[in-house]
Each structure stands twice: as C-alpha cells, then as structure tokens.
Design a protein around this motif. Sequence first.
Motif, mmCIF file in Angstrom:
data_model
loop_
_atom_site.group_PDB
_atom_site.id
_atom_site.type_symbol
_atom_site.label_atom_id
_atom_site.label_comp_id
_atom_site.label_asym_id
_atom_site.label_seq_id
_atom_site.Cartn_x
_atom_site.Cartn_y
_atom_site.Cartn_z
ATOM 1 N N PHE A 205 21.892 -73.142 62.257
ATOM 2 C CA PHE A 205 22.301 -73.907 63.437
ATOM 3 C C PHE A 205 21.499 -75.209 63.534
ATOM 4 O O PHE A 205 22.060 -76.280 63.790
ATOM 5 C CB PHE A 205 22.100 -73.059 64.702
ATOM 6 C CG PHE A 205 22.353 -73.811 65.963
ATOM 7 C CD1 PHE A 205 23.634 -73.963 66.459
ATOM 8 C CD2 PHE A 205 21.295 -74.382 66.672
ATOM 9 C CE1 PHE A 205 23.871 -74.674 67.623
ATOM 10 C CE2 PHE A 205 21.517 -75.081 67.836
ATOM 11 C CZ PHE A 205 22.811 -75.232 68.317
ATOM 12 N N VAL A 206 20.199 -75.116 63.327
ATOM 13 C CA VAL A 206 19.339 -76.303 63.409
ATOM 14 C C VAL A 206 19.752 -77.322 62.351
ATOM 15 O O VAL A 206 19.902 -78.516 62.649
ATOM 16 C CB VAL A 206 17.849 -75.931 63.269
ATOM 17 C CG1 VAL A 206 16.980 -77.165 63.082
ATOM 18 C CG2 VAL A 206 17.384 -75.134 64.490
ATOM 19 N N LEU A 207 19.968 -76.879 61.126
ATOM 20 C CA LEU A 207 20.372 -77.798 60.062
ATOM 21 C C LEU A 207 21.705 -78.467 60.368
ATOM 22 O O LEU A 207 21.913 -79.634 60.030
ATOM 23 C CB LEU A 207 20.433 -77.064 58.722
ATOM 24 C CG LEU A 207 19.069 -76.748 58.112
ATOM 25 C CD1 LEU A 207 19.210 -75.731 56.990
ATOM 26 C CD2 LEU A 207 18.385 -78.009 57.625
ATOM 27 N N LYS A 208 22.584 -77.768 61.013
ATOM 28 C CA LYS A 208 23.902 -78.323 61.351
ATOM 29 C C LYS A 208 23.824 -79.307 62.523
ATOM 30 O O LYS A 208 24.638 -80.228 62.611
ATOM 31 C CB LYS A 208 24.848 -77.173 61.710
ATOM 32 C CG LYS A 208 26.252 -77.617 62.032
ATOM 33 C CD LYS A 208 27.144 -76.440 62.356
ATOM 34 C CE LYS A 208 28.529 -76.912 62.733
ATOM 35 N NZ LYS A 208 29.393 -75.804 63.126
ATOM 36 N N ASN A 209 22.831 -79.124 63.413
ATOM 37 C CA ASN A 209 22.800 -79.897 64.653
ATOM 38 C C ASN A 209 21.569 -80.789 64.822
ATOM 39 O O ASN A 209 21.331 -81.297 65.906
ATOM 40 C CB ASN A 209 22.892 -78.939 65.846
ATOM 41 C CG ASN A 209 24.225 -78.251 65.898
ATOM 42 O OD1 ASN A 209 25.236 -78.859 66.211
ATOM 43 N ND2 ASN A 209 24.243 -76.976 65.544
ATOM 44 N N GLU A 210 20.810 -81.002 63.762
ATOM 45 C CA GLU A 210 19.609 -81.829 63.884
ATOM 46 C C GLU A 210 19.971 -83.311 63.932
ATOM 47 O O GLU A 210 20.967 -83.737 63.371
ATOM 48 C CB GLU A 210 18.633 -81.532 62.760
ATOM 49 C CG GLU A 210 19.164 -81.877 61.391
ATOM 50 C CD GLU A 210 18.251 -81.435 60.266
ATOM 51 O OE1 GLU A 210 17.059 -81.247 60.494
ATOM 52 O OE2 GLU A 210 18.770 -81.284 59.154
ATOM 53 N N LYS A 211 19.127 -84.093 64.629
ATOM 54 C CA LYS A 211 19.332 -85.539 64.731
ATOM 55 C C LYS A 211 19.033 -86.231 63.415
ATOM 56 O O LYS A 211 19.747 -87.127 62.998
ATOM 57 C CB LYS A 211 18.400 -86.134 65.797
ATOM 58 C CG LYS A 211 18.770 -85.834 67.204
ATOM 59 C CD LYS A 211 17.817 -86.587 68.121
ATOM 60 C CE LYS A 211 17.545 -85.816 69.372
ATOM 61 N NZ LYS A 211 16.555 -86.455 70.214
ATOM 62 N N SER A 212 17.925 -85.863 62.809
ATOM 63 C CA SER A 212 17.522 -86.460 61.542
ATOM 64 C C SER A 212 16.970 -85.356 60.648
ATOM 65 O O SER A 212 16.769 -84.234 61.097
ATOM 66 C CB SER A 212 16.462 -87.540 61.770
ATOM 67 O OG SER A 212 15.313 -86.982 62.357
ATOM 68 N N GLN A 213 16.724 -85.692 59.428
ATOM 69 C CA GLN A 213 16.284 -84.675 58.475
ATOM 70 C C GLN A 213 14.769 -84.701 58.327
ATOM 71 O O GLN A 213 14.242 -84.790 57.222
ATOM 72 C CB GLN A 213 16.974 -84.894 57.136
ATOM 73 C CG GLN A 213 18.465 -84.714 57.234
ATOM 74 C CD GLN A 213 19.152 -84.898 55.892
ATOM 75 O OE1 GLN A 213 18.550 -85.279 54.909
ATOM 76 N NE2 GLN A 213 20.443 -84.623 55.872
ATOM 77 N N ASP A 214 14.056 -84.570 59.433
ATOM 78 C CA ASP A 214 12.596 -84.613 59.393
ATOM 79 C C ASP A 214 11.945 -83.244 59.559
ATOM 80 O O ASP A 214 10.722 -83.135 59.568
ATOM 81 C CB ASP A 214 12.053 -85.587 60.441
ATOM 82 C CG ASP A 214 12.413 -85.195 61.859
ATOM 83 O OD1 ASP A 214 13.294 -84.336 62.051
ATOM 84 O OD2 ASP A 214 11.805 -85.760 62.792
ATOM 85 N N LEU A 215 12.741 -82.194 59.665
ATOM 86 C CA LEU A 215 12.208 -80.843 59.790
ATOM 87 C C LEU A 215 12.137 -80.172 58.424
ATOM 88 O O LEU A 215 13.034 -80.318 57.606
ATOM 89 C CB LEU A 215 13.102 -79.989 60.698
ATOM 90 C CG LEU A 215 13.158 -80.364 62.168
ATOM 91 C CD1 LEU A 215 14.263 -79.581 62.864
ATOM 92 C CD2 LEU A 215 11.824 -80.114 62.834
ATOM 93 N N TYR A 216 11.053 -79.432 58.221
ATOM 94 C CA TYR A 216 10.907 -78.584 57.045
ATOM 95 C C TYR A 216 10.881 -77.143 57.535
ATOM 96 O O TYR A 216 10.563 -76.880 58.699
ATOM 97 C CB TYR A 216 9.625 -78.930 56.279
ATOM 98 C CG TYR A 216 9.758 -80.219 55.512
ATOM 99 C CD1 TYR A 216 10.004 -80.203 54.151
ATOM 100 C CD2 TYR A 216 9.659 -81.444 56.147
ATOM 101 C CE1 TYR A 216 10.144 -81.386 53.436
ATOM 102 C CE2 TYR A 216 9.799 -82.626 55.448
ATOM 103 C CZ TYR A 216 10.038 -82.595 54.101
ATOM 104 O OH TYR A 216 10.186 -83.753 53.402
ATOM 105 N N PHE A 217 11.203 -76.202 56.661
ATOM 106 C CA PHE A 217 11.335 -74.808 57.039
ATOM 107 C C PHE A 217 10.566 -73.924 56.065
ATOM 108 O O PHE A 217 10.528 -74.194 54.872
ATOM 109 C CB PHE A 217 12.812 -74.387 57.034
ATOM 110 C CG PHE A 217 13.674 -75.238 57.921
ATOM 111 C CD1 PHE A 217 13.937 -74.860 59.228
ATOM 112 C CD2 PHE A 217 14.206 -76.431 57.458
ATOM 113 C CE1 PHE A 217 14.714 -75.657 60.052
ATOM 114 C CE2 PHE A 217 14.985 -77.233 58.277
ATOM 115 C CZ PHE A 217 15.240 -76.841 59.572
ATOM 116 N N THR A 218 9.992 -72.843 56.589
ATOM 117 C CA THR A 218 9.350 -71.858 55.743
ATOM 118 C C THR A 218 9.381 -70.500 56.426
ATOM 119 O O THR A 218 9.280 -70.416 57.661
ATOM 120 C CB THR A 218 7.905 -72.262 55.371
ATOM 121 O OG1 THR A 218 7.422 -71.386 54.369
ATOM 122 C CG2 THR A 218 6.991 -72.234 56.568
#
Length: 149
Positions: free
Chosen positions: A40-53
């Motif tokens: 959901f976050v990847l589909k609705n994020e404003k920009s691609q500045d988040l990383y995930f682990t």
Amino acid sequence: MLFLCGQTDQMSDMSEAEITPKQIVFYDGDCGFCNRTVAFVLKNEKSQDLYFTALQSEFAKQFFLERHVTHIDLETFYIFSEGNLYERSDASLALSKHLRFPFSLAQYFKWIPKSIRDSVYNRIARNRQKLAGNYCFLPDTEQGKRFIG
C-alpha cells in the motif's frame, strides 16, 4: 528475485555501510498484514525516499543494536525518519507524511492522545494475522532496490 515473506536472506545485499537512507520502514516480514501495508505504501507514496527492511533481517538487528534497542517487537511497526526512531501509532503518523493525499491527512491524528492511538494500534497488531492472512508482496525491480537487509 526479491521475495518478502519470511525469506529475508533473499533480500537486497545492501548494508548500512553502503547506504544511509533518511527514512527506513521496519516491518514484520512474516506478516501478511505488514506485507499488504508495504505494498500500500509503495502504491501511495509521494516520492521514492522510503527504504524498507524486515524486522527479522540482519540489517534491522544491527540497526537496532547500534541504537541500544535490545528488544525488537514483531508486533510493532517502526520507522526511522528525520533522525528519529518512531514506533506504534507514532510510526504510522510519521509514515503518513510520505503518502499522497488523502492518506497524508492521517498525520493530523497526532492530536489524539498517544495512549488512545496506541490502544487502537495494539488491538490491530494483535489481530493482524487474522486481518490479512497469508500475503506475500513481490516488488518490481525498481521497488526492490529500496529493500535493505
């Protein structure tokens, strides 16, 4: 190929030394609800500045150890953002700042007392397996570059 459900050894070989992201989302890699949330976050994020682990990853264990966090709660969602580590409802509010409208409006729930927000969060966390069942998220190639661990 990046496969996120319970197989943290197949995640990106990126280490903290190679990358110092400003925002990192920590989630339970074995949780269907958590994997749905990441999708959901990847589909609705404003920009691609988040990383995930995944919380189960060696990266996460080392990250928390370096910050003197000795117990990682798998029922807790964490986000490292703007130099701060947030958990539970505070993490959800911090994450909402990175989402597009109307989801970004959730950040205004910060005016609700933390005890009430965390109570709701804890209820959802306890029932997260029932809410989503088994769900594995498979990111595309570009999204996969933002998974650490």
